[in-house]
Design a protein around this motif. Structure first.
Motif, PDB file in Angstrom:
ATOM      1  N   GLY A 328       0.807  -1.212   0.000  1.00  0.00           N
ATOM      2  CA  GLY A 328       0.000   0.000   0.000  1.00  0.00           C
ATOM      3  C   GLY A 328       0.842   1.265   0.000  1.00  0.00           C
ATOM      4  O   GLY A 328       0.526   2.236  -0.693  1.00  0.00           O
ATOM      5  N   LEU A 329       1.950   1.252   0.737  1.00  0.00           N
ATOM      6  CA  LEU A 329       2.828   2.418   0.753  1.00  0.00           C
ATOM      7  C   LEU A 329       3.510   2.631  -0.596  1.00  0.00           C
ATOM      8  O   LEU A 329       3.644   3.765  -1.074  1.00  0.00           O
ATOM      9  N   PHE A 330       3.932   1.551  -1.224  1.00  0.00           N
ATOM     10  CA  PHE A 330       4.605   1.673  -2.515  1.00  0.00           C
ATOM     11  C   PHE A 330       3.653   2.092  -3.630  1.00  0.00           C
ATOM     12  O   PHE A 330       4.106   2.548  -4.687  1.00  0.00           O
ATOM     13  N   ALA A 331       2.337   1.938  -3.425  1.00  0.00           N
ATOM     14  CA  ALA A 331       1.389   2.396  -4.437  1.00  0.00           C
ATOM     15  C   ALA A 331       1.532   3.900  -4.671  1.00  0.00           C
ATOM     16  O   ALA A 331       1.421   4.378  -5.808  1.00  0.00           O
ATOM     17  N   PHE A 332       1.782   4.648  -3.593  1.00  0.00           N
ATOM     18  CA  PHE A 332       2.008   6.087  -3.751  1.00  0.00           C
ATOM     19  C   PHE A 332       3.190   6.356  -4.682  1.00  0.00           C
ATOM     20  O   PHE A 332       3.105   7.155  -5.612  1.00  0.00           O
ATOM     21  N   ALA A 333       4.303   5.670  -4.394  1.00  0.00           N
ATOM     22  CA  ALA A 333       5.528   5.927  -5.158  1.00  0.00           C
ATOM     23  C   ALA A 333       5.376   5.530  -6.618  1.00  0.00           C
ATOM     24  O   ALA A 333       5.881   6.210  -7.524  1.00  0.00           O
ATOM     25  N   TYR A 334       4.688   4.429  -6.862  1.00  0.00           N
ATOM     26  CA  TYR A 334       4.496   3.942  -8.232  1.00  0.00           C
ATOM     27  C   TYR A 334       3.689   4.952  -9.058  1.00  0.00           C
ATOM     28  O   TYR A 334       4.075   5.315 -10.184  1.00  0.00           O
ATOM     29  N   LEU A 335       2.580   5.409  -8.507  1.00  0.00           N
ATOM     30  CA  LEU A 335       1.747   6.362  -9.231  1.00  0.00           C
ATOM     31  C   LEU A 335       2.446   7.715  -9.379  1.00  0.00           C
ATOM     32  O   LEU A 335       2.287   8.403 -10.399  1.00  0.00           O
ATOM     33  N   TYR A 336       3.228   8.094  -8.379  1.00  0.00           N
ATOM     34  CA  TYR A 336       3.977   9.340  -8.489  1.00  0.00           C
ATOM     35  C   TYR A 336       4.994   9.261  -9.626  1.00  0.00           C
ATOM     36  O   TYR A 336       5.181  10.239 -10.387  1.00  0.00           O
ATOM     37  N   ALA A 337       5.645   8.114  -9.770  1.00  0.00           N
ATOM     38  CA  ALA A 337       6.614   7.937 -10.852  1.00  0.00           C
ATOM     39  C   ALA A 337       5.958   8.106 -12.214  1.00  0.00           C
ATOM     40  O   ALA A 337       6.530   8.704 -13.124  1.00  0.00           O
ATOM     41  N   ILE A 338       4.744   7.587 -12.356  1.00  0.00           N
ATOM     42  CA  ILE A 338       4.020   7.771 -13.616  1.00  0.00           C
ATOM     43  C   ILE A 338       3.683   9.242 -13.811  1.00  0.00           C
ATOM     44  O   ILE A 338       3.817   9.794 -14.908  1.00  0.00           O
ATOM     45  N   SER A 339       3.268   9.904 -12.733  1.00  0.00           N
ATOM     46  CA  SER A 339       2.822  11.303 -12.848  1.00  0.00           C
ATOM     47  C   SER A 339       3.938  12.231 -13.295  1.00  0.00           C
ATOM     48  O   SER A 339       3.669  13.263 -13.930  1.00  0.00           O
ATOM     49  N   PRO A 344      11.917   4.839 -15.893  1.00  0.00           N
ATOM     50  CA  PRO A 344      12.771   3.987 -15.047  1.00  0.00           C
ATOM     51  C   PRO A 344      12.291   3.894 -13.605  1.00  0.00           C
ATOM     52  O   PRO A 344      12.297   2.814 -13.007  1.00  0.00           O
ATOM     53  N   LEU A 345      11.862   5.025 -13.035  1.00  0.00           N
ATOM     54  CA  LEU A 345      11.374   4.997 -11.655  1.00  0.00           C
ATOM     55  C   LEU A 345      10.089   4.192 -11.544  1.00  0.00           C
ATOM     56  O   LEU A 345       9.885   3.458 -10.560  1.00  0.00           O
ATOM     57  N   ALA A 346       9.219   4.306 -12.545  1.00  0.00           N
ATOM     58  CA  ALA A 346       7.996   3.507 -12.538  1.00  0.00           C
ATOM     59  C   ALA A 346       8.326   2.016 -12.569  1.00  0.00           C
ATOM     60  O   ALA A 346       7.668   1.215 -11.898  1.00  0.00           O
ATOM     61  N   PHE A 347       9.349   1.654 -13.330  1.00  0.00           N
ATOM     62  CA  PHE A 347       9.786   0.261 -13.347  1.00  0.00           C
ATOM     63  C   PHE A 347      10.224  -0.202 -11.966  1.00  0.00           C
ATOM     64  O   PHE A 347       9.811  -1.270 -11.486  1.00  0.00           O
ATOM     65  N   VAL A 348      11.054   0.584 -11.321  1.00  0.00           N
ATOM     66  CA  VAL A 348      11.578   0.206 -10.007  1.00  0.00           C
ATOM     67  C   VAL A 348      10.455   0.101  -8.985  1.00  0.00           C
ATOM     68  O   VAL A 348      10.379  -0.861  -8.203  1.00  0.00           O
ATOM     69  N   MET A 349       9.564   1.086  -8.973  1.00  0.00           N
ATOM     70  CA  MET A 349       8.466   1.062  -8.009  1.00  0.00           C
ATOM     71  C   MET A 349       7.509  -0.104  -8.270  1.00  0.00           C
ATOM     72  O   MET A 349       6.966  -0.698  -7.344  1.00  0.00           O
ATOM     73  N   SER A 350       7.312  -0.440  -9.543  1.00  0.00           N
ATOM     74  CA  SER A 350       6.488  -1.603  -9.874  1.00  0.00           C
ATOM     75  C   SER A 350       7.111  -2.878  -9.332  1.00  0.00           C
ATOM     76  O   SER A 350       6.417  -3.734  -8.767  1.00  0.00           O
ATOM     77  N   LEU A 351       8.414  -2.997  -9.493  1.00  0.00           N
ATOM     78  CA  LEU A 351       9.103  -4.196  -8.987  1.00  0.00           C
ATOM     79  C   LEU A 351       8.969  -4.315  -7.470  1.00  0.00           C
ATOM     80  O   LEU A 351       8.728  -5.400  -6.937  1.00  0.00           O
TER      81      LEU A 351
END
Length: 473
Positions: A328-339, A344-351
Motif C-alpha cells: 500500500g505504501l509503494f502504491a504512492f511511489a508507483y503512481l507518483y513515478a508515472i505522474s 525507469p522509476l515507474a519500473f523500479v516502483m512496480s518491482l
C-alpha cells in the motif's frame, strides 16, 4: 490402483504421496497460468485498446471509464460463479470443477476475439463484450479456490504453504504470458493493423489453451481427504449452507483480505490507463508500458515459492500483514513515478510494490484461505468469500478514473491514499484470524483444533523436505 496401495510399504506410501503432491502442484501451476492468461489478456486490452474499439467516440474520459467498467463486470460475475462452482467443487470434486472452469473460460475468451466493434454494430458491441466478460468472471471464480484446495490437500504436512504457493505462481506466469503476447504485436505491427485485427490474435489463441489445459488436468487424481469426507457425509446439506452456518467469521476475514486485489488493479489496470491513455497526457508508449507488469511478474514468479516456504516456518499471518502494508505504501511511489513521466522509476516502483512486497500476501493466501475452512465446505467458503472481496475491488478502476479524472490535480496522491487505506483493512483482517500452519489437515476449520507443538512440527516439516517434492528451496 487400490490393490497396489493396500500392499504398499510405508516408504512406498510416502513416495506415492510425494509424487501426488508434485503432480497436483504442477497441474495447479499450469492450469492457473493458462486460465489466467485468458483472464488477463482482457485486462490488458481493456486498458490499451478497447476504449477506442467498443465505445462511442467523442468523450475519451467516458470511453476509458466504460472500458474499465467492463473489466470490472468480470469480477461482479465472480460471486455468482463462486456459489455454483464452489458447490460443484465440494460435491463433485476439485478435479471436475477445475476442468469445467477451464472450458468455460477458454470458449468465452475466444468469443471476445470474434466480436464486432462499435463502428460495425453500434451498441451491440459493448453489450456483447459485457456478456463475454460475465462468462469469463463466472468461470474464473472457481479456479484459485479449486486449485488451492487440491494442492493443499495433496501437500505433505509442514509444506502446505510452499506447495500451495504454486497456484499463484501460475497466475503470475499467466499474466506474463498475456503481456508477452501483446508486446510483439503492439511493437511490431503498424498501429492501424493492430487496432483492426492484431488485438484479436491473443484471444483466438485460447483455443490452444483449452487443449493444453485439458491434457494436463484430466490426469490429476482427486484428493484422499475429499474422498473420505464425501463418503462420510454422503447425505449432508449443501456445502454453501454449511459454509455460511459454520464459517461466516472466517469468510468475512477472507472478504477483507481479498481487497488486496487493489494492488494489481493499481499496477496493471488504472496504472496502464493513467500511463498510456492520451486523455491523461502522460504519454508512455503502449509497448514500453507493457514491460512494467511483465518484469514485475517475472520477479514475483521467482519470489513466490520462497515466501510460501517462509510461511511454513513462521506462519501465514506475518507475511500477509507486512506485505499488505508495504504494498500500500509503494502504491504512492508507483503512481507518483508515472505522474512525473519517469519510466525507469515507474519500473523500479512496480518491482518493489508488485513484484516483491505484494507477494507477502499473494504467495501465502492460497494456503491460508483454505486452511481456515473444513474439507466439506472448503472450496465453497473460499470461493464465495474471496470472489466477493475481489468483486468489491472490481469497480476501483472506474472509481479511480471518476475521482481522479484526466486533468485533475494530485491524481497519484488521491488514488494512492485509497489504495493504502484498503491494504490497512486487509492487514487488520489477517491480524484477527487464527494461525493455521501447524494445524493438521483433518482438523482444519474446526474451532477447537489444536496446533501441533512447534518442535514436533519442525521435525515433521524437515522430514517432509527430506522426502523431496520440488526443490527444497
Amino acid at each position: 490402483m487400490q490393490s497396489r496401495h493396500t500392499s504398499a510399504t510405508p516408504a512406498q506410501d510416502a513416495g506415492d504421496h510425494t509424487q501426488q503432491s508434485k503432480k497436483a502442484a504442477a497441474s495447479g501451476w499450469i492450469g492457473s497460468a493458462l486460465e489466467y492468461y485468458d483472464f488477463f489478456i482482457y485486462a490488458t486490452a481493456a486498458s490499451l485498446i478497447f476504449p477506442q474499439l467498443f465505445f462511442p467516440k467523442g468523450d475519451p474520459t467516458t470511453a476509458i471509464i466504460a472500458s474499465l467498467a467492463t473489466y470490472g463486470v468480470g469480477y461482479v460475475a465472480r460471486p455468482i460463479g463462486a456459489f455454483v462452482l464452489g458447490h460443484l467443487g465440494d460435491t463433485h470434486g476439485r478435479k471436475n470443477v477445475l476442468l469445467w472452469c477451464m472450458f468455460l473460460m477458454g470458449f468465452s475468451t475466444i468469443g471476445v476475439g470474434l466480436l464486432p466493434t462499435y463502428d460495425q454494430v453500434g451498441l451491440w458491441a459493448p453489450a456483447l463484450l459485457v456478456i463475454m466478460r460475465l462468462l469469463q468472471g463466472f468461470a474464473v471464480a472457481g479456479e484459485i479456490s479449486g486449485a488451492s484446495s487440491m494442492i493443499l490437500e495433496h501437500a505433505p504436512f509442514g509444506r502446505r504453504g510452499f506447495f500451495s504457493s504454486f497456484t499463484l505462481q501460475g497466475v503470475q506466469a499467466g499474466q506474463i504470458l498475456a503481456a508477452a503476447v501483446f508486446l510483439p504485436l503492439a511493437h511490431y505491427m503498424p498501429a492501424e493493423q493492430f487496432n483492426v485485427w492484431g488485438w484479436r490474435i491473443p484471444f483466438l489463441l485460447s483455443f490452444l489453451v483449452i487443449i493444453a489445459g485439458w491434457v494436463i488436468r484430466r490426469t490429476v487424481e482427486e484428493t484422499p481427504v475429499f474422498k473420505a469426507a464425501d463418503k462420510k457425509d454422503a447425505q449432508r446439506r449443501s456445502p454453501v449452507v454449511d459454509a455460511f452456518r459454520d464459517c461466516t467469521p472466517n469468510m468475512l476475514r477472507v472478504v477483507c483480505m481479498a481487497l488486496m486485489n487493489v494492488i494489481p488493479v493499481v499496477a496493471t489496470i488504472f496504472g496502464a490507463a493513467y500511463a498510456v491513455q492520451p486523455a491523461y497526457g502522460i504519454g508512455f508508449a503502449k509497448d514500453v508500458y507493457l514491460w512494467i507488469p511483465v518484469v514485475g511478474n517475472i520477479v514475483a514468479v521467482l519470489i513466490i515459492p520462497y515466501v510460501g516456504k517462509l510461511s511454513d516456518r513462521i506462519g501465514r499471518r506475518p507475511p500477509i500483514i507486512v506485505g499488505s502494508l508495504l504494498a500500500g505504501l509503494f502504491a504512492f511511489a508507483y503512481l507518483y513515478a508515472i505522474s512525473i513521466h519517469n519510466v525507469p522509476l515507474a519500473f523500479v516502483m512496480s518491482l518493489l510494490m508488485w513484484g516483491v512486497v505484494y507477494q507477502g500476501y499473494n504467495a501465502v493466501f492460497p494456503s491460508f484461505y483454505p486452511e481456515l475452512f473444513p474439507t466439506r465446505s472448503r472450496v465453497s467458503a473460499m470461493a464465495i468469500a474471496q470472489n466477493v472481496g475481489t468483486a468489491i475491488t472490481a469497480m476501483l478502476p472506474a472509481l479511480f478514473t471518476a475521482v481522479a479524472p484526466p486533468g485533475a490535480d494530485h491524481i497519484w496522491l488521491t488514488v494512492g491514499a485509497i489504495a493504502f487505506a484498503i491494504t490497512v483493512v486487509a492487514a487488520l483482517a489477517a491480524l484477527s484470524a487464527r494461525e493455521t500452519y501447524r494445524i493438521p489437515l483433518e482438523k482444519l476449520g474446526e474451532p477447537d483444533a489444536q496446533p501441533v507443538a512447534k518442535g514436533e512440527y519442525d521435525r515433521m516439516r524437515a522430514q517432509a523436505e527430506l522426502q523431496g517434492g520440488f526443490a527444497k528451496s
